[in-house]
Design a protein around this motif. Structure first.
Motif, PDB file in Angstrom:
ATOM      1  N   ILE A 230      -7.225   2.036   8.509  1.00  0.00           N
ATOM      2  CA  ILE A 230      -7.238   1.812   7.057  1.00  0.00           C
ATOM      3  C   ILE A 230      -6.661   0.433   6.805  1.00  0.00           C
ATOM      4  N   THR A 231      -7.386  -0.370   6.027  1.00  0.00           N
ATOM      5  CA  THR A 231      -6.952  -1.731   5.757  1.00  0.00           C
ATOM      6  C   THR A 231      -6.709  -1.906   4.264  1.00  0.00           C
ATOM      7  N   GLY A 232      -5.488  -2.261   3.923  1.00  0.00           N
ATOM      8  CA  GLY A 232      -5.126  -2.570   2.537  1.00  0.00           C
ATOM      9  C   GLY A 232      -4.717  -4.027   2.475  1.00  0.00           C
ATOM     10  N   ARG A 233      -3.508  -4.293   1.976  1.00  0.00           N
ATOM     11  CA  ARG A 233      -3.055  -5.668   1.937  1.00  0.00           C
ATOM     12  C   ARG A 233      -1.547  -5.707   2.123  1.00  0.00           C
ATOM     13  N   ASP A 234      -1.082  -6.493   3.115  1.00  0.00           N
ATOM     14  CA  ASP A 234       0.345  -6.739   3.276  1.00  0.00           C
ATOM     15  C   ASP A 234       0.860  -7.353   1.985  1.00  0.00           C
ATOM     16  N   ALA A 235       1.941  -6.857   1.448  1.00  0.00           N
ATOM     17  CA  ALA A 235       2.503  -7.480   0.244  1.00  0.00           C
ATOM     18  C   ALA A 235       3.971  -7.097   0.149  1.00  0.00           C
ATOM     19  N   HIS A 236       4.700  -7.876  -0.614  1.00  0.00           N
ATOM     20  CA  HIS A 236       6.148  -7.693  -0.731  1.00  0.00           C
ATOM     21  C   HIS A 236       6.454  -6.358  -1.408  1.00  0.00           C
ATOM     22  N   THR A 237       7.373  -5.597  -0.824  1.00  0.00           N
ATOM     23  CA  THR A 237       7.701  -4.279  -1.378  1.00  0.00           C
ATOM     24  C   THR A 237       8.418  -4.369  -2.714  1.00  0.00           C
ATOM     25  N   GLY A 238       8.997  -5.535  -3.032  1.00  0.00           N
ATOM     26  CA  GLY A 238       9.751  -5.629  -4.282  1.00  0.00           C
ATOM     27  C   GLY A 238       8.929  -6.132  -5.446  1.00  0.00           C
ATOM     28  N   SER A 239       8.165  -7.165  -5.201  1.00  0.00           N
ATOM     29  CA  SER A 239       7.598  -7.907  -6.320  1.00  0.00           C
ATOM     30  C   SER A 239       6.124  -7.605  -6.569  1.00  0.00           C
ATOM     31  N   ALA A 251      -1.958   5.824   2.104  1.00  0.00           N
ATOM     32  CA  ALA A 251      -3.272   6.432   2.343  1.00  0.00           C
ATOM     33  C   ALA A 251      -3.235   7.284   3.607  1.00  0.00           C
ATOM     34  N   MET A 252      -2.579   6.785   4.635  1.00  0.00           N
ATOM     35  CA  MET A 252      -2.462   7.558   5.871  1.00  0.00           C
ATOM     36  C   MET A 252      -1.727   8.875   5.604  1.00  0.00           C
ATOM     37  N   GLY A 253      -0.647   8.805   4.829  1.00  0.00           N
ATOM     38  CA  GLY A 253       0.094  10.021   4.482  1.00  0.00           C
ATOM     39  C   GLY A 253      -0.832  11.058   3.864  1.00  0.00           C
ATOM     40  N   ARG A 254      -1.714  10.599   2.987  1.00  0.00           N
ATOM     41  CA  ARG A 254      -2.637  11.525   2.329  1.00  0.00           C
ATOM     42  C   ARG A 254      -3.667  12.086   3.310  1.00  0.00           C
ATOM     43  N   VAL A 255      -4.102  11.256   4.252  1.00  0.00           N
ATOM     44  CA  VAL A 255      -5.068  11.747   5.252  1.00  0.00           C
ATOM     45  C   VAL A 255      -4.393  12.783   6.161  1.00  0.00           C
ATOM     46  N   LEU A 256      -3.132  12.559   6.522  1.00  0.00           N
ATOM     47  CA  LEU A 256      -2.423  13.516   7.389  1.00  0.00           C
ATOM     48  C   LEU A 256      -2.381  14.897   6.732  1.00  0.00           C
ATOM     49  N   GLU A 257      -2.184  14.910   5.427  1.00  0.00           N
ATOM     50  CA  GLU A 257      -2.185  16.194   4.702  1.00  0.00           C
ATOM     51  C   GLU A 257      -3.554  16.865   4.802  1.00  0.00           C
ATOM     52  N   LYS A 258      -4.615  16.079   4.696  1.00  0.00           N
ATOM     53  CA  LYS A 258      -5.979  16.622   4.784  1.00  0.00           C
ATOM     54  C   LYS A 258      -6.267  17.176   6.175  1.00  0.00           C
ATOM     55  N   VAL A 259      -5.783  16.476   7.207  1.00  0.00           N
ATOM     56  CA  VAL A 259      -5.978  16.944   8.589  1.00  0.00           C
ATOM     57  C   VAL A 259      -5.423  18.357   8.734  1.00  0.00           C
ATOM     58  N   ARG A 284      10.372  -3.579   6.958  1.00  0.00           N
ATOM     59  CA  ARG A 284      10.913  -2.765   5.859  1.00  0.00           C
ATOM     60  C   ARG A 284      10.531  -3.270   4.482  1.00  0.00           C
ATOM     61  N   ASN A 285      10.318  -4.581   4.346  1.00  0.00           N
ATOM     62  CA  ASN A 285      10.002  -5.092   3.012  1.00  0.00           C
ATOM     63  C   ASN A 285       8.573  -5.623   2.893  1.00  0.00           C
ATOM     64  N   VAL A 286       7.684  -5.063   3.694  1.00  0.00           N
ATOM     65  CA  VAL A 286       6.262  -5.390   3.546  1.00  0.00           C
ATOM     66  C   VAL A 286       5.470  -4.096   3.403  1.00  0.00           C
ATOM     67  N   ILE A 287       4.727  -3.973   2.317  1.00  0.00           N
ATOM     68  CA  ILE A 287       3.834  -2.824   2.140  1.00  0.00           C
ATOM     69  C   ILE A 287       2.802  -2.858   3.271  1.00  0.00           C
ATOM     70  N   PRO A 288       2.602  -1.729   3.994  1.00  0.00           N
ATOM     71  CA  PRO A 288       1.692  -1.760   5.141  1.00  0.00           C
ATOM     72  C   PRO A 288       0.282  -2.188   4.735  1.00  0.00           C
ATOM     73  N   GLY A 289      -0.204  -3.250   5.365  1.00  0.00           N
ATOM     74  CA  GLY A 289      -1.550  -3.732   5.100  1.00  0.00           C
ATOM     75  C   GLY A 289      -2.573  -3.081   6.003  1.00  0.00           C
ATOM     76  N   LYS A 290      -2.097  -2.434   7.053  1.00  0.00           N
ATOM     77  CA  LYS A 290      -3.032  -1.787   7.990  1.00  0.00           C
ATOM     78  C   LYS A 290      -2.332  -0.639   8.712  1.00  0.00           C
ATOM     79  N   VAL A 291      -3.062   0.436   8.921  1.00  0.00           N
ATOM     80  CA  VAL A 291      -2.602   1.511   9.803  1.00  0.00           C
ATOM     81  C   VAL A 291      -3.750   1.890  10.725  1.00  0.00           C
ATOM     82  N   MET A 323      -8.195   4.538  -3.580  1.00  0.00           N
ATOM     83  CA  MET A 323      -7.075   3.602  -3.542  1.00  0.00           C
ATOM     84  C   MET A 323      -7.521   2.149  -3.356  1.00  0.00           C
ATOM     85  N   GLY A 324      -8.817   1.932  -3.275  1.00  0.00           N
ATOM     86  CA  GLY A 324      -9.310   0.552  -3.114  1.00  0.00           C
ATOM     87  C   GLY A 324      -9.038  -0.023  -1.730  1.00  0.00           C
ATOM     88  N   LEU A 325      -9.096   0.835  -0.711  1.00  0.00           N
ATOM     89  CA  LEU A 325      -8.813   0.392   0.653  1.00  0.00           C
ATOM     90  C   LEU A 325     -10.085   0.456   1.498  1.00  0.00           C
TER      91      LEU A 325
END
Lengths: 422, 422
Positions: A230-239, A251-259, A284-291, A323-325
Motif C-alpha cells: 500500500i502506497t500513501g505519502r510520507d508526511a510529518h505526523t504533526g503538521s 490502511a494496513m490496520g484496516r486490512v488486518l481486520e478484514k483478514v 516516529r514522526n513520519v506518517i507511513p508512506g508505504k507498507v 483512503m486515496g491510496l
C-alpha cells in the motif's frame, strides 16, 4: 505389500530406542541455539552447515551412503536386498525458523535415522532400500517460499528460479548454498520413490486436546500467500491535517481486520493472518508512506482458498480507494490442498493399531515437504502432539513418549512398505 | 527595542541575497543525498560531520567565531558593538530524516548565515551580537526524542541521559558524537539569550492553500509519544486454530483504528498516527507474538493531549484484554503546547508588514528547537510555505521566493531586536 498378519517380525514388540532418539534430538538442538531455549538454525547459514555435517556423520556411522543433489537435499541410503527396487523415503528438514523449536522438521529427519539404527541393531533387512532425507529450506523464512527444495524436486519450481531467491540482505540462495559447501552434483528430482513418509509434530493443539498419540494425516491444507503493498505519502505526523493524510499504516490496520473477518467466515477449518509486516520509512514522526505485508490464508478446501483470496483483494482495494491510496497485490506463495496416498495412510493407521497407540484422522494445517512430494510419489504423513499446539516459537515442546510413539509408527509403516526379508 | 519608525536603515529595500541563499541550500543538499532527490543526513553520521564542517567554513569565511558545546550544538557569532549585551540567536538544525528533504531545519540555519552575509555586504553593525545556531539531533529519528540537544540546553533533559540514548544498532549518542569529532568543551545551556528566532518551512499545507508568504507562529502544538508493546504468542499461521490465536499484529491493527478515531474526535486541530511499527518475529508463517509501535498525538491544547493519551491507553488496554494479550505503555516523548513571546511575534509580524509580504497567524504542528528554547528565552518562529505541505519526505519542496521572503523577515525581525547601530 506384506502385512503384519503374514510377517511375524512386524510384531508389536518391535520398537525404536527411545533414549537414543531423544539424545540425538537434544544433540542436534545444540547447533544454532536460539535466545529462549529453542533454535535459530536458518537455512544456508553456518549453523545449517554444522547441523548437516552432524547428520551426515551419524548416517555414515549407521552404514548409510550419502547422496546430495544440487539444491542441497541430502539422501542417506540404507541398502535393500534388491537394489533394483525403488527406495522407501522418510525425512523432513533440519532448518528452523529464526525463533524456532527443537522438533519442527528435526524429528522427521532424526526419526528416520533412529529407524535405520533400530534395523541395524536387530539386523533386519528390507527388500527396498530405505533413504533418510533432509530437504533444504523447508521453512521459507530466509528464502520464500517454504518447502523450496522439495518443491524443485517435485517440479513445482525451476531450479534456476529457486537459486535466484534472495534473502533480506540481498544474498542469493544459490550463492549461499555454495558458500556453506552443500551444493551437490546429483540432478534434482532424478530419484524415483516407491513411497515417502514424513513424521512431523502437529504444530496445532488438536491431538493433545483429544488425548491421542498419533495423527493419521489424510489431507494437507492448501495455502495462499498474498503480498500487499500500500502506497500513501510520507508526511510529518504533526503538521499534516488529518483530512490530507495518506496513511498507509492505518490502511494496513484496516486490512488486518478484514483478514480476520474473512478467515472467521469460513470457520472452523480456514485460518488467516499476516506474519510479515514492513513499514516505511518507519520513523516516529513520519506518517507511513508505504507498507508491505503478506497475508497467509489456509484451508483444506480449494474453493475456500480461492474465495478468501478474492475477497481479500476486493476488500483491501476498497479500503485503499476510500483512503486515496495505491495498492498492489502479488501472489508470493501457494499450494493446493493435498490428499495423501490411500496405501500410505492405511500403513500408518495399521501401524498405530498394531502398536496400541491411540490415533485420529487429522488435516495438516501447515505446509510440509510431504505435500510437494505427494505430487510425484505415494506419500503419507504421521503427526505427534506438541504442547499447547505451539510451534514456530522457541517454547515449542514435545514429550519423549510422543516422539517415540511417532517414530515407532514410522518404523512399522516403512517396514510394511519396504518389505522385510524373512 | 527600536522600531522601523525611528530607524531608517530598516527600510523595505533592505533584503537578503536570494541567489546566494539558494546556492548555499543546494550546496548543503549535496551532502548525504537521499535516494529520491532529498537527503539522508541523519544526526551523528559521517554525513552530519561533513555538513557541520561546511557550515563552519562558511561561518568563518563570513567573519564569525564558532562556539561548540558538549552536545555538539554549534554557535557562530557575529560580534556586536556592545560585547556585554546578550546575543540575538537564530538557527535550527542541519540533521535530516532518513528520507528527508533539503529544507527542513537547513533553511533555518542557512538563512541565519545569509543574514550575516547580508549585514557584512552592507557593513551594518548591531549593538547585540548575532549568533547562528545548529542544534544537534532535532529530528529524533536515530536518537529519540526529537529536539534532544535544544532540550538539554533548555534544561528539559540531563546531558547524561541524552548521551546515553542508543540507536537501533545499540550505538550511544555520546560515543557517536565523539566519533564524528563534534563534542565541544562549552557547558550546555550556559549561554544566555536576548532573544531567539527560528525560520522553518511549515511542513503543512495551510500557507500554500491560503496563498500567504509568511506564517507568524503564535503557538506550538504540544506532543505526546506513547510507545505500546503488545505481547501475544508466536505460533504457526497454518496449524493454530483461529480461536486459540494470540495475534499481536491484529491487535495493533485495531489500536491503529482507535488512534485515528481519537484524533478525529478532536478535529480540526488534533492529529494522531503511528509512524514507527515493529513486528516480531516478522516471518510470513508465524503469527506475530509481539509488536512495538509508537503513537504520536498532537494538539495546541494541553487538555486535549491529556485526554487523547488517556483514551488511547484505555481503548488499547480493552482491545488487549478482549484478545487475551499483554500490553504495556511507555511515554517516550512529549512536550506541552507553547505560546511564543509577544515581542518576538510582533517583530516578525511588523517585518512582514514592512516588507509587503502577506502573512497569517499559524500554529506550529511540528515540534521545533524554538519550542524548547522558548522555556529559557524570548522566542519567535517564522514559517514559509512548502509545496503540498509535504515534509519528512524526499519530495519536500519550496520555491526560492518563499525561502527569500522568510529570510527577509528573519533579517528584519533580528535587526529590530539586535538594534542597528546608526
Amino acid at each position: 505389500m506384506t502385512t503384519h498378519d503374514n510377517n511375524p517380525l512386524l510384531g508389536k514388540n518391535l520398537r525404536v530406542n527411545a533414549d537414543r532418539l531423544w539424545d540425538s534430538l537434544m544433540e542436534m538442538a545444540k547447533i544454532g541455539p536460539g535466545v529462549a531455549g529453542g533454535n535459530n538454525r536458518q537455512t544456508l547459514t553456518d549453523e545449517d552447515a554444522e547441523g548437516r555435517a552432524l547428520f551426515q556423520k551419524w548416517c555414515e556411522d549407521a552404514g548409510c551412503s550419502m547422496g546430495l543433489d544440487s539444491m542441497g537435499n541430502m539422501f542417506a541410503m540404507r541398502a535393500g536386498t534388491e537394489p533394483d527396487l525403488l527406495p522407501v523415503y522418510v525425512g523432513s528438514h533440519l532448518d528452523t525458523q529464526p525463533t524456532g523449536g527443537k522438533y519442527d522438521g528435526v524429528l522427521g529427519v532424526l526419526s528416520g535415522l533412529e529407524l535405520v539404527r533400530t534395523l541395524n541393531d536387530l539386523d533386519i533387512k528390507t527388500r527396498h532400500p530405505i533413504v533418510v532425507t533432509n530437504w533444504t529450506n523447508e521453512e521459507g523464512t530466509r528464502y520464500a517460499p517454504p518447502m523450496l527444495s522439495s518443491g524443485v524436486f517435485a517440479g513445482i519450481h525451476s531450479e534456476e528460479w529457486a537459486k535466484d531467491r534472495v534473502d533480506i540482505n540481498g544474498k542469493r540462495f544459490g550463492d549461499e548454498l555454495k558458500r556453506i559447501g552443500w551444493e551437490g552434483d546429483e540432478p534434482v528430482g532424478a530419484r524415483k520413490m516407491h513411497a515417502m513418509f514424513e513424521l512431523h509434530i502437529e504444530q496445532g493443539p488438536i491431538l493433545e486436546n483429544e488425548g491421542k498419540d498419533i495423527g493419521v494425516v489424510t489431507h494437507g491444507q492448501g495455502l495462499s500467500w498474498t503480498q500487499i503493498t500500500i502506497t500513501g505519502r510520507d508526511a510529518h505526523t504533526g503538521s499534516t491535517p488529518m483530512p490530507l493524510r495518506r496513511n498507509a499504516g492505518l490502511a494496513m490496520g484496516r486490512v488486518l481486520e478484514k483478514v480476520d473477518e474473512i478467515a472467521l467466515s469460513h470457520a472452523p477449518h480456514a485460518v488467516g493472518a499476516a506474519g510479515h509486516i514492513e513499514v516505511f520509512p518507519n520513523s516516529r514522526n513520519v506518517i507511513p508512506g508505504k507498507v508491505i505485508f503478506t497475508v497467509d490464508f489456509r484451508s483444506p478446501d480449494l474453493d475456500v482458498i480461492t474465495d478468501m483470496e478474492a475477497r481479500l483483494r476486493q476488500e483491501a482495494q476498497q479500503i485503499a480507494d476510500t483512503m486515496g491510496l495505491d495498492i498492489a497485490f502479488e501472489k508470493v506463495g501457494g499450494f493446493d490442498p493435498v490428499t495423501f496416498d490411500d496405501n500410505c495412510v492405511s500403513a500408518i493407521r495399521d501401524a498405530a493399531e498394531r502398536l496400541g497407540y491411540s490415533h485420529l484422522n487429522i488435516i495438516s494445517g501447515a505446509g510440509h515437504d510431504a505435500c510437494w512430494i505427494s505430487r510425484v510419489a505415494p506419500t503419507g504423513m504421521i503427526m505427534c502432539p506438541c504442547v499447547d499446539g505451539l510451534s514456530h516459537n522457541e517454547a515449542e515442546d514435545i514429550t519423549k513418549e510422543w516422539a517415540t510413539a511417532g517414530t515407532d509408527v514410522l518404523l512399522h509403516a516403512v517396514l510394511d512398505t519396504a518389505e522385510i526379508v524373512e
